[in-house]
Design a protein around this motif. Structure first.
Motif, PDB file in Angstrom:
ATOM      1  N   VAL A  73      40.282   2.980 -29.358  1.00  0.00           N
ATOM      2  CA  VAL A  73      41.354   2.105 -28.861  1.00  0.00           C
ATOM      3  C   VAL A  73      42.701   2.557 -29.429  1.00  0.00           C
ATOM      4  O   VAL A  73      43.703   2.644 -28.708  1.00  0.00           O
ATOM      5  CB  VAL A  73      41.065   0.637 -29.231  1.00  0.00           C
ATOM      6  CG1 VAL A  73      42.264  -0.249 -28.909  1.00  0.00           C
ATOM      7  CG2 VAL A  73      39.825   0.139 -28.489  1.00  0.00           C
ATOM      8  N   THR A  74      42.719   2.866 -30.717  1.00  0.00           N
ATOM      9  CA  THR A  74      43.965   3.340 -31.351  1.00  0.00           C
ATOM     10  C   THR A  74      44.431   4.646 -30.726  1.00  0.00           C
ATOM     11  O   THR A  74      45.627   4.819 -30.425  1.00  0.00           O
ATOM     12  CB  THR A  74      43.748   3.533 -32.860  1.00  0.00           C
ATOM     13  OG1 THR A  74      43.345   2.294 -33.444  1.00  0.00           O
ATOM     14  CG2 THR A  74      45.021   4.021 -33.534  1.00  0.00           C
ATOM     15  N   ASN A  75      43.496   5.577 -30.545  1.00  0.00           N
ATOM     16  CA  ASN A  75      43.850   6.874 -29.960  1.00  0.00           C
ATOM     17  C   ASN A  75      44.418   6.721 -28.558  1.00  0.00           C
ATOM     18  O   ASN A  75      45.447   7.325 -28.216  1.00  0.00           O
ATOM     19  CB  ASN A  75      42.625   7.791 -29.926  1.00  0.00           C
ATOM     20  CG  ASN A  75      42.199   8.259 -31.310  1.00  0.00           C
ATOM     21  OD1 ASN A  75      42.958   8.132 -32.272  1.00  0.00           O
ATOM     22  ND2 ASN A  75      41.000   8.781 -31.415  1.00  0.00           N
ATOM     23  N   LEU A  76      43.747   5.938 -27.719  1.00  0.00           N
ATOM     24  CA  LEU A  76      44.217   5.750 -26.339  1.00  0.00           C
ATOM     25  C   LEU A  76      45.571   5.058 -26.317  1.00  0.00           C
ATOM     26  O   LEU A  76      46.429   5.373 -25.484  1.00  0.00           O
ATOM     27  CB  LEU A  76      43.196   4.940 -25.543  1.00  0.00           C
ATOM     28  CG  LEU A  76      42.275   5.743 -24.626  1.00  0.00           C
ATOM     29  CD1 LEU A  76      41.266   4.847 -23.950  1.00  0.00           C
ATOM     30  CD2 LEU A  76      43.078   6.503 -23.584  1.00  0.00           C
ATOM     31  N   HIS A  77      45.759   4.122 -27.224  1.00  0.00           N
ATOM     32  CA  HIS A  77      47.050   3.429 -27.293  1.00  0.00           C
ATOM     33  C   HIS A  77      48.172   4.420 -27.591  1.00  0.00           C
ATOM     34  O   HIS A  77      49.246   4.389 -26.961  1.00  0.00           O
ATOM     35  CB  HIS A  77      46.980   2.350 -28.375  1.00  0.00           C
ATOM     36  CG  HIS A  77      47.973   1.242 -28.190  1.00  0.00           C
ATOM     37  ND1 HIS A  77      49.250   1.313 -28.676  1.00  0.00           N
ATOM     38  CD2 HIS A  77      47.889   0.053 -27.545  1.00  0.00           C
ATOM     39  CE1 HIS A  77      49.914   0.201 -28.371  1.00  0.00           C
ATOM     40  NE2 HIS A  77      49.106  -0.579 -27.671  1.00  0.00           N
ATOM     41  N   LEU A  78      47.928   5.325 -28.540  1.00  0.00           N
ATOM     42  CA  LEU A  78      48.939   6.333 -28.881  1.00  0.00           C
ATOM     43  C   LEU A  78      49.141   7.320 -27.739  1.00  0.00           C
ATOM     44  O   LEU A  78      50.263   7.788 -27.500  1.00  0.00           O
ATOM     45  CB  LEU A  78      48.520   7.072 -30.152  1.00  0.00           C
ATOM     46  CG  LEU A  78      48.588   6.261 -31.451  1.00  0.00           C
ATOM     47  CD1 LEU A  78      47.916   7.013 -32.587  1.00  0.00           C
ATOM     48  CD2 LEU A  78      50.029   5.943 -31.815  1.00  0.00           C
ATOM     49  N   MET A  79      48.071   7.660 -27.038  1.00  0.00           N
ATOM     50  CA  MET A  79      48.185   8.576 -25.900  1.00  0.00           C
ATOM     51  C   MET A  79      49.034   7.965 -24.797  1.00  0.00           C
ATOM     52  O   MET A  79      49.872   8.649 -24.179  1.00  0.00           O
ATOM     53  CB  MET A  79      46.786   8.912 -25.370  1.00  0.00           C
ATOM     54  CG  MET A  79      45.982   9.819 -26.282  1.00  0.00           C
ATOM     55  SD  MET A  79      44.242   9.953 -25.802  1.00  0.00           S
ATOM     56  CE  MET A  79      43.671  11.207 -26.964  1.00  0.00           C
ATOM     57  N   LEU A  80      48.830   6.695 -24.533  1.00  0.00           N
ATOM     58  CA  LEU A  80      49.639   6.006 -23.521  1.00  0.00           C
ATOM     59  C   LEU A  80      51.102   5.942 -23.957  1.00  0.00           C
ATOM     60  O   LEU A  80      52.017   6.136 -23.146  1.00  0.00           O
ATOM     61  CB  LEU A  80      49.090   4.598 -23.286  1.00  0.00           C
ATOM     62  CG  LEU A  80      47.728   4.528 -22.580  1.00  0.00           C
ATOM     63  CD1 LEU A  80      47.135   3.130 -22.704  1.00  0.00           C
ATOM     64  CD2 LEU A  80      47.854   4.918 -21.114  1.00  0.00           C
ATOM     65  N   GLN A  81      51.322   5.690 -25.239  1.00  0.00           N
ATOM     66  CA  GLN A  81      52.703   5.660 -25.744  1.00  0.00           C
ATOM     67  C   GLN A  81      53.373   7.022 -25.609  1.00  0.00           C
ATOM     68  O   GLN A  81      54.579   7.116 -25.352  1.00  0.00           O
ATOM     69  CB  GLN A  81      52.706   5.205 -27.207  1.00  0.00           C
ATOM     70  CG  GLN A  81      52.408   3.726 -27.385  1.00  0.00           C
ATOM     71  CD  GLN A  81      52.451   3.308 -28.842  1.00  0.00           C
ATOM     72  OE1 GLN A  81      52.443   4.147 -29.748  1.00  0.00           O
ATOM     73  NE2 GLN A  81      52.486   2.018 -29.084  1.00  0.00           N
ATOM     74  N   LEU A  82      52.583   8.074 -25.783  1.00  0.00           N
ATOM     75  CA  LEU A  82      53.136   9.429 -25.651  1.00  0.00           C
ATOM     76  C   LEU A  82      53.576   9.693 -24.211  1.00  0.00           C
ATOM     77  O   LEU A  82      54.613  10.331 -23.977  1.00  0.00           O
ATOM     78  CB  LEU A  82      52.087  10.451 -26.090  1.00  0.00           C
ATOM     79  CG  LEU A  82      52.599  11.851 -26.420  1.00  0.00           C
ATOM     80  CD1 LEU A  82      53.583  11.795 -27.580  1.00  0.00           C
ATOM     81  CD2 LEU A  82      51.436  12.754 -26.786  1.00  0.00           C
TER      82      LEU A  82
END
Length: 877
Positions: free
Chosen positions: A284-293
């Motif tokens: 969840v954390t990784n995907l959240h950061l990917m979306l923010q990128l």
């Protein structure tokens, strides 16, 4: 600046330093420092540094203040021994880093700990040579040197980032050395290298650019792929945080990322399966950061051109389609779904191609529904999370931003001719109307703002929306949407509902005199507004009063005086009589002075800490800024000034029409002139091409002439075969003397052959005679058998020799004949070449004649072109 080494007495007087009494300091620290400084044996120094390392965690202040200079000296002088260098680096890290103490320290002593690490860092970086030395040590491949060096430099950056960044920036190859850490095969060093670069790139655009151009994007994306993309561990998270540092608010790096085709490599990050239950917290954390990128690349705060190019790239590589798949998937965690909606919003914002694609996305429901409809159902559903509803509103706003086609599609679902009479499907317009008049104030506000965005800067749709009729109850006639909005306003609903409806009405009526006339046609509207503005209400009603004043001001400013009782002048008289001009302007100012108004104006995305703070929309703040000043001026204008203004407006309109007409004429003339210039340029280009062609052809003709003259000299006037044959052979390097010699040799060999044939016949005759003579002799027994055998042997040997000689002569004859045939073939080929050359000469003469004719035509064209250029005013040489 760090003071001189602290004495034992001073230590006892400052027990608060580091949260520990100095009295407990072991007596051997100073002795260990002396051993490090004075011992000549490397083993002795190594043991002393190892002992200091063991004490450095517990006695940070003591070891740091007394041993730092000695440890730095070790780094300078004992570089050949990796073990002592490793101990020294570990000791410095324990002294400088606060990470080890943070878990043990209480809150009241945390500040002291931070201060201690910062003070030791200042001591270390005071001499920039120490950082250069540390960067040099990082080039060592030995694990026991490189790893503690990485940790130490990371800790220094945490304590004094800006100062250290400047030192590294001016250090030769400083950043490049650190980038090599990402290529280290040992994962622990590579991973800590990522953490180091995170600290190094914080808020420093220059270093960010250097890191990016040192191939950081390629390496980081490779690590993310190797670690399993979103399924990876904390290493993926660290890489994503570093990518954010490099890209956020850095237009140069964003462009480099796009041009390097790295956007395409982000698509696999968002591949999700059908079953999305049970995601780990790290995923969840990784995907959240990917979306923010992704959002960093298409942020509305980026330059429009950069955002647009990234949006197109995301559509072309299928990234937008992948995001929409997550949007419509089941089982996706709520916070990921919310961030995905926000991400899709900014990928489509202001990009017609992406907005059209989003309009075509359908949810996998039965029956299938457009994604927009499914999202709006969530927005007007009060049971949905607040942040999710805000995200859906933002998505709807971005879908309509600069999208007149999309605005028309939304408004069309409200018009009578397009409403589905069967009731089998719900439309976007129906959902907005349902939200507009529900009992949930948040749904009222969201629906009002969403509908306002459907009308933004679109006068045609504002007029069309006046046709919308609503059925209120059975047996009662339908009322217009405009009337229903004003009815709800007058019923004294919640502040949030009234603010939303007033923003909708202000947006609807602005720049639309027909809508103003419809609004004024209801006799209850103006008394309601004046009553709201005139009353002295509490602070919670200030926004309603300010927006009421704005709506009344719009009714004046965009009034076309078609209603006699509500003309501009009469409305201004009403304000002066019932409210007072100063009071009206004061109430109008309530809007821009409100804290929530300032927050909404900062960025397009609706961002509210709680539903109660959801009052203003970003686009509406722009409208307020545009209208506040002109309404203030309009209120203070007298009737004569209004008349003059109307006359000026009419004059300006006439003038504008004349100017527009002349602009059109000038535009057409400019277009014609541009076309003529293009024609002239084209003719110039053609002329230059013809001149070049002519020069080339003249050169070719001259070459043909030279070849022709050469042939005449070589061939001569004699056209006889022998002469031609001889000349042609000479041209090809075969001399006639050689041919004569070959012929003579052939003749000579032929004579020899004939002679040998004669000799062979003579021998055959002798043999025949001998045979006939021998037979009777043998019959009579006159000659012994041995003599007869000897004679036959000699004859047989002589016959063999003669046959071999004949065979050799036959082979030589065949070879000479083949050589003669080859010479004859060469002569034939050369005669054919001669005829071709003669034909080419004839053709060249013909081409020359044609070119002379063409030159004459070109001279005439050039004369005409020069006259045309003179007519157009172009200088002619």
């Amino acid at each position: 600046m760090w003071p001189a080494p602290v004495s034992w007495g001073q230590c006892r007087q400052r027990p608060e330093e580091g949260g520990r009494s100095m009295g407990s300091q072991p007596a051997g620290i100073q002795k260990l420092c002396d051993r490090v400084a004075s011992s000549t044996l490397l083993d002795d120094r190594r043991d002393a540094v190892r002992a200091l390392k063991s004490l450095s965690k517990k006695y940070r202040l003591e070891v740091g203040s007394q041993a730092m200079d000695h440890l730095i000296q070790v780094l300078q002088t004992d570089r050949s021994d990796s073990e002592i260098i490793g101990y020294a680096l570990d000791t410095l890290y324990n002294v400088i880093s606060n990470d080890l103490e943070e878990e043990e320290q209480e809150e009241n002593s945390q500040k002291q700990v931070d201060d201690l690490g910062s003070r030791f860092t200042e001591v270390f970086i005071k001499q920039s040579e120490n950082i250069t030395l540390l960067l040099t040590l990082l080039e060592e491949f030995d694990f026991h040197v490189r790893w503690p060096g990485v940790k130490l430099l990371t800790s220094l950056l945490k304590q004094q980032g800006p100062q250290l960044q400047q030192i590294i920036l001016v250090s030769p190859m400083g950043v490049s050395r650190l980038m090599d850490l990402l290529a280290d095969s040992r994962e622990v060093i590579r991973n800590d290298g990522v953490l180091l670069l995170q600290q190094l790139t914080k808020s420093n655009a220059a270093i960010q650019k250097i890191v990016a151009f040192e191939n950081a994007f390629e390496r980081l994306l490779d690590i993310i792929t190797e670690e399993g993309n979103s399924d990876g561990g904390i290493v993926v998270e660290d890489c994503l945080l570093l990518l954010q540092n490099l890209l956020k608010n850095n237009n140069s790096n964003q462009n480099f990322f796009k041009e390097g085709s790295y956007i395409q490599r982000m698509k696999p990050w968002f591949e999700v399966g059908d079953d999305n239950c049970g995601w780990s917290a790290q995923k969840v954390t990784n995907l959240h950061l990917m979306l923010q990128l992704v959002r960093v690349l298409v942020s509305p705060t980026n330059p429009p051109g950069a955002t647009s190019s990234c949006q197109k790239a995301m559509s072309n590589c299928g990234l937008l389609q992948q995001l929409c798949t997550i949007l419509m998937a089941t089982g996706v965690p709520a916070d990921i779904l919310t961030e995905t909606i926000n991400t899709v919003s900014e990928v489509i914002r202001g990009c017609q191609m992406n907005q059209d694609y989003f309009a075509s996305v359908y949810a996998p429901s039965n029956p299938p529904r457009p994604a927009i409809v499914v999202l709006l159902m969530s927005m007007v559903n009060e049971r949905q999370p607040f942040v999710l509803r805000c995200a859906v509103l933002y998505c709807f706003q971005c879908f309509l931003y600069k999208n007149q086609k999309g605005q028309g599609e939304i408004v069309s679902t409200l018009l009578p001719s397009t409403i589905d009479a069967t009731g089998n499907s719900v439309s976007a317009g129906q959902l907005l109307c349902g939200g507009l008049f529900s009992t949930d104030s948040l749904s009222n506000w969201c629906a009002a703002v969403a509908l306002a965005h459907a009308l933004q800067e679109n006068a045609i749709l504002k007029e069309q929306l006046l046709r919308v009729q609503l059925a209120t109850s059975i047996g009662n006639p339908p009322v217009s949407l405009l009337q229903q909005c004003t009815n709800i306003l007058s019923q004294g609903s919640k502040v949030q509902t009234r603010v939303g409806l007033l923003m909708l009405l202000c947006t609807w009526l602005s720049s639309c005199p027909i809508a103003v006339t419809h609004f004024l046609h209801n006799p209850a509207n103006i008394p309601f507004l004046t009553g709201q503005i005139a009353e002295n209400l509490g602070e919670e009603e200030h926004l309603v009063q300010g927006l009421s004043a704005l709506l009344l001001g719009i009714s004046i400013y965009y009034n076309d005086n078609s209603l006699e009782n509500y003309s501009k002048e009469k409305l201004k008289q009403l304000i002066e009589k019932r409210i007072g001009k100063e009071n009206f302007i004061e109430k109008l100012g309530f809007i821009s002075k409100h804290e929530l108004y300032s927050r909404a104006g900062q960025k397009p995305q609706p961002s509210f800490s709680s539903p109660d703070h959801m009052m203003f929309d970003h686009e509406f703040t722009k409208l307020v800024k545009e209208l506040e000043g002109v309404i203030t001026k309009a209120i203070y204008k007298s009737s004569e000034e209004d008349k003059k203004e109307e006359e000026v407006k009419k004059t300006l309109e006439q003038h504008d029409n004349i100017v527009t007409h002349y602009k059109q004429v000038i535009r057409e003339q400019d277009q014609q002139l541009e076309e003529l210039k293009q024609q002239v340029n084209s003719l110039k280009s053609q002329n230059e091409q013809l001149q070049a062609t002519l020069t080339q052809q003249v050169s070719q003709i001259q070459q043909h002439k030279d070849q022709y003259n050469l042939l005449k000299v070589q061939l001569g006037k004699d056209t006889q075969h022998n002469s031609s044959h001889s000349d042609t052979l000479q041209m090809n390097g075969i001399q006639p003397e050689e041919i004569s010699k070959l012929r003579e040799e052939v003749k000579e060999w032929k004579n020899k052959h004939d002679l040998l044939q004669g000799q062979l016949r003579e021998k055959d005759s002798v043999i025949e005679k001998l045979n006939t003579t021998t037979v009777p002799i043998l019959g009579d027994g006159a000659m012994p058998a041995a003599k007869n055998t000897d004679l036959e042997g000699r004859l047989s040997q002589e016959i063999k020799e003669l046959k071999n000689e004949v065979k050799a002569l036959s082979e030589e004859k065949a070879a000479l004949k083949q050589q003669l045939d080859s010479s004859s073939s060469t002569v034939a080929i050369l005669q054919d070449e001669k005829s071709k050359l003669q034909q080419e000469v004839a053709e060249s003469k013909k081409e020359q004649d044609d070119l002379l004719v063409l030159l004459a035509d070109q001279d005439q064209k050039i004369v005409k072109l020069k006259s045309t250029l003179k007519e157009l005013g172009e200088p002619v040489r």
